[in-house]
Design an enzyme around this catalytic site. Structure first.
Site, PDB file in Angstrom:
ATOM      1  N   LEU A 149     -23.776  -7.350 -11.819  1.00 56.63           N
ATOM      2  CA  LEU A 149     -25.169  -6.891 -11.894  1.00 56.63           C
ATOM      3  C   LEU A 149     -26.102  -7.824 -11.128  1.00 56.63           C
ATOM      4  O   LEU A 149     -27.303  -7.607 -11.086  1.00 56.63           O
ATOM      5  CB  LEU A 149     -25.615  -6.799 -13.358  1.00 56.63           C
ATOM      6  CG  LEU A 149     -24.916  -5.725 -14.195  1.00 56.63           C
ATOM      7  CD1 LEU A 149     -25.417  -5.757 -15.635  1.00 56.63           C
ATOM      8  CD2 LEU A 149     -25.132  -4.338 -13.601  1.00 56.63           C
ATOM      9  N   LYS A 155     -14.754 -19.947  -8.179  1.00 57.35           N
ATOM     10  CA  LYS A 155     -15.694 -20.991  -8.619  1.00 57.35           C
ATOM     11  C   LYS A 155     -15.181 -22.416  -8.426  1.00 57.35           C
ATOM     12  O   LYS A 155     -15.973 -23.317  -8.155  1.00 57.35           O
ATOM     13  CB  LYS A 155     -16.069 -20.781 -10.091  1.00 57.35           C
ATOM     14  CG  LYS A 155     -17.011 -19.613 -10.306  1.00 57.35           C
ATOM     15  CD  LYS A 155     -17.448 -19.530 -11.760  1.00 57.35           C
ATOM     16  CE  LYS A 155     -18.390 -18.366 -11.967  1.00 57.35           C
ATOM     17  NZ  LYS A 155     -18.980 -18.377 -13.320  1.00 57.35           N
ATOM     18  N   ASP A 157     -24.249 -22.116 -14.636  1.00 53.12           N
ATOM     19  CA  ASP A 157     -23.654 -21.467 -15.813  1.00 53.12           C
ATOM     20  C   ASP A 157     -23.996 -22.202 -17.107  1.00 53.12           C
ATOM     21  O   ASP A 157     -24.301 -21.582 -18.128  1.00 53.12           O
ATOM     22  CB  ASP A 157     -22.127 -21.391 -15.670  1.00 53.12           C
ATOM     23  CG  ASP A 157     -21.697 -20.291 -14.715  1.00 53.12           C
ATOM     24  OD1 ASP A 157     -22.445 -19.309 -14.550  1.00 53.12           O
ATOM     25  OD2 ASP A 157     -20.606 -20.413 -14.121  1.00 53.12           O
ATOM     26  N   GLY A 162     -11.407 -20.746 -25.565  1.00 52.81           N
ATOM     27  CA  GLY A 162     -11.094 -20.799 -24.138  1.00 52.81           C
ATOM     28  C   GLY A 162     -11.204 -22.215 -23.603  1.00 52.81           C
ATOM     29  O   GLY A 162     -11.984 -23.033 -24.116  1.00 52.81           O
ATOM     30  N   GLY A 204     -10.774 -22.543 -19.908  1.00 51.92           N
ATOM     31  CA  GLY A 204     -10.640 -22.263 -18.481  1.00 51.92           C
ATOM     32  C   GLY A 204     -11.872 -22.703 -17.709  1.00 51.92           C
ATOM     33  O   GLY A 204     -12.593 -23.619 -18.119  1.00 51.92           O
ATOM     34  N   ASN A 227      -7.619 -22.830 -27.522  1.00 51.91           N
ATOM     35  CA  ASN A 227      -7.125 -22.094 -26.354  1.00 51.91           C
ATOM     36  C   ASN A 227      -5.688 -21.646 -26.574  1.00 51.91           C
ATOM     37  O   ASN A 227      -4.925 -22.294 -27.292  1.00 51.91           O
ATOM     38  CB  ASN A 227      -7.192 -22.983 -25.104  1.00 51.91           C
ATOM     39  CG  ASN A 227      -7.141 -22.176 -23.828  1.00 51.91           C
ATOM     40  OD1 ASN A 227      -7.833 -21.173 -23.705  1.00 51.91           O
ATOM     41  ND2 ASN A 227      -6.318 -22.591 -22.875  1.00 51.91           N
ATOM     42  N   TYR A 284     -19.774  -9.804 -20.497  1.00 44.01           N
ATOM     43  CA  TYR A 284     -20.722  -8.696 -20.570  1.00 44.01           C
ATOM     44  C   TYR A 284     -20.091  -7.462 -19.959  1.00 44.01           C
ATOM     45  O   TYR A 284     -19.413  -7.536 -18.949  1.00 44.01           O
ATOM     46  CB  TYR A 284     -22.077  -9.027 -19.940  1.00 44.01           C
ATOM     47  CG  TYR A 284     -22.130  -9.026 -18.422  1.00 44.01           C
ATOM     48  CD1 TYR A 284     -22.002 -10.200 -17.699  1.00 44.01           C
ATOM     49  CD2 TYR A 284     -22.329  -7.840 -17.708  1.00 44.01           C
ATOM     50  CE1 TYR A 284     -22.065 -10.203 -16.323  1.00 44.01           C
ATOM     51  CE2 TYR A 284     -22.393  -7.833 -16.314  1.00 44.01           C
ATOM     52  CZ  TYR A 284     -22.259  -9.016 -15.634  1.00 44.01           C
ATOM     53  OH  TYR A 284     -22.323  -9.015 -14.268  1.00 44.01           O
TER      54      TYR A 284
HETATM   55  P1  ATR Z   1     -12.617 -18.294 -16.108  1.00 42.48           P
HETATM   56  O1  ATR Z   1     -13.013 -18.957 -14.832  1.00 42.48           O
HETATM   57  O2  ATR Z   1     -13.188 -16.904 -16.263  1.00 42.48           O
HETATM   58  O3  ATR Z   1     -12.853 -19.128 -17.327  1.00 42.48           O
HETATM   59  P2  ATR Z   1      -9.829 -18.976 -16.246  1.00 42.48           P
HETATM   60  O4  ATR Z   1     -10.112 -20.333 -15.790  1.00 42.48           O
HETATM   61  O5  ATR Z   1      -8.636 -18.253 -15.737  1.00 42.48           O
HETATM   62  O6  ATR Z   1     -11.061 -17.995 -15.956  1.00 42.48           O
HETATM   63  O7  ATR Z   1      -9.789 -19.011 -17.855  1.00 42.48           O
HETATM   64  C1  ATR Z   1      -9.572 -17.874 -18.609  1.00 42.48           C
HETATM   65  C2  ATR Z   1      -9.613 -18.259 -20.081  1.00 42.48           C
HETATM   66  O8  ATR Z   1      -9.378 -17.069 -20.856  1.00 42.48           O
HETATM   67  C3  ATR Z   1      -8.527 -19.236 -20.480  1.00 42.48           C
HETATM   68  O9  ATR Z   1      -8.981 -20.009 -21.580  1.00 42.48           O
HETATM   69  C4  ATR Z   1      -7.404 -18.302 -20.902  1.00 42.48           C
HETATM   70  O10 ATR Z   1      -6.455 -18.872 -21.788  1.00 42.48           O
HETATM   71  P3  ATR Z   1      -5.199 -19.702 -21.182  1.00 42.48           P
HETATM   72  O11 ATR Z   1      -5.750 -20.994 -20.691  1.00 42.48           O
HETATM   73  O12 ATR Z   1      -4.288 -19.869 -22.327  1.00 42.48           O
HETATM   74  O13 ATR Z   1      -4.630 -18.863 -20.072  1.00 42.48           O
HETATM   75  C5  ATR Z   1      -8.186 -17.252 -21.626  1.00 42.48           C
HETATM   76  N1  ATR Z   1      -7.483 -15.973 -21.735  1.00 42.48           N
HETATM   77  C6  ATR Z   1      -7.414 -15.011 -20.795  1.00 42.48           C
HETATM   78  N2  ATR Z   1      -6.681 -13.963 -21.250  1.00 42.48           N
HETATM   79  C7  ATR Z   1      -6.294 -14.285 -22.508  1.00 42.48           C
HETATM   80  C8  ATR Z   1      -5.535 -13.626 -23.522  1.00 42.48           C
HETATM   81  N3  ATR Z   1      -5.025 -12.402 -23.329  1.00 42.48           N
HETATM   82  N4  ATR Z   1      -5.345 -14.254 -24.686  1.00 42.48           N
HETATM   83  C9  ATR Z   1      -5.866 -15.486 -24.916  1.00 42.48           C
HETATM   84  N5  ATR Z   1      -6.592 -16.171 -24.006  1.00 42.48           N
HETATM   85  C10 ATR Z   1      -6.809 -15.580 -22.820  1.00 42.48           C
END
Ligand code: ATR
Length: 281
Positions: free
Chosen positions: A21, A71, A107, A132, A134, A156, A227
């Site tokens: 968006l 990123k 962010d 999370g 990540g 996580n 979102y």
């Molecule tokens: P972003 O930049 O959007 O944070 P990322 O660095 O890939 O993307 O991180 C994604 C986060 O979502 C991580 O904490 C991931 O958990 P893992 O580190 O265990 O992979 C979490 N995540 C994504 N899909 C998930 C799922 N189905 N169940 C649990 N955690 C999930």
């Protein structure tokens, strides 16, 4: 829209970007101010990131936002980073100054401003649970610590990632984080938690939530950075449990407002930006 020979070009790079968006939000301001600016979505494959960044220089973009999956990877392509990106290694905003590209992340400040302004929730002294570990967590964790939260728990799926974050934050900030993996969620002290923030992508492309609804209590403030049109399951279940809730649309607004400040060095027109994106709720 006023596009002419002097039009400044801004945009967002990511893959996918079709759902973003940001173009709607930023173009609404340019149109309101009758500026010669346009903000375009650019879908950039991860393998093409370096070429795309060269293109931003070559085509003299004024600035860009950066979203998933670029990123972190974009840092190596920039001339320098400033602000939060010096610690987080995550960039969502790039400004082009005479052909040199400087990156930072809005962010973290976007999330904090969103929670405090739209949520009316003061972070100081609050016990916070982040789901999370990540890129999004890395981008926001420093600002959460700066805001004076009293405790931070990171949960996580992959515990090793949470432990790596814990060690990094202890070294760089001297701030102790408690870390757990998902199966430990029921064992946490839920009565003692004030704020729950989902920074994972869970709920974006499915109707899942990492948190069993039985764990939610009415005193929890629940924030979902995801979102999408309609509510995520987490937000739906938290609302039903009597929690105060806020979705990532508010974070999008406040991070976009901070990007605007960086590019144009003026206060953002928050109401115009909000109006442009809130019709997509
Ligand atoms: P972003 O930049 O959007 O944070 P990322 O660095 O890939 O993307 O991180 C994604 C986060 O979502 C991580 O904490 C991931 O958990 P893992 O580190 O265990 O992979 C979490 N995540 C994504 N899909 C998930 C799922 N189905 N169940 C649990 N955690 C999930």
């Amino acid at each position: 829209m006023n596009i002419n020979g002097r039009t400044a070009i801004l945009g967002v790079i990511g893959d996918p970007v079709g759902h973003s968006l940001s173009p709607v939000m930023h173009n609404a301001v340019y149109q309101y101010l009758k500026w010669d600016c346009v903000y375009i979505p650019c879908r950039v494959n991860a393998a093409d990131l370096s070429t795309a960044v060269q293109g931003i220089r070559a085509l003299n973009f004024k600035g860009i936002n950066v979203t998933v999956p670029h990123k972190q990877m974009i840092v190596a392509e920039l001339d320098d980073v400033f602000g939060d990106s010096r610690y987080s290694g995550s960039v969502n905003t790039v400004i082009n100054k005479d052909g040199k590209l400087f990156g930072t992340s809005t962010d973290g400040i976007g999330l904090v401003n969103s929670i405090q302004t739209d949520g009316g929730f003061q972070l100081h002294g609050k016990k916070t649970l982040l789901l999370g570990a990540g890129g999004t967590t890395a981008a926001v964790v420093h600002r959460l610590i700066d805001s004076g939260i009293s405790k931070l728990i990171v949960v996580n799926r992959d515990l090793a990632k949470a432990v790596a974050l814990q060690q990094k934050i202890l070294q760089t900030r001297g701030f102790p984080i408690e870390v757990y993996s998902l199966p430990n969620l029921p064992e946490l002290d839920w009565a003692g938690i004030d704020l729950i923030i989902n920074t994972t992508s869970v709920g974006l492309n499915n109707d899942e939530s990492l948190l069993a609804k039985e764990l939610l209590q009415p005193h929890h403030f629940v924030y979902d950075v995801v979102y999408k049109k309609g509510e995520t399951r987490l937000i739906r279940e938290a609302t039903a449990a009597g929690c105060q809730v806020l979705s990532g649309l508010s974070m999008l607004l406040f991070q976009g407002a901070e990007s605007f400040k960086i590019w144009f060095e003026m206060e953002p027109l928050l109401d115009i930006m909000r109006q442009a994106i809130y019709i997509y709720r």
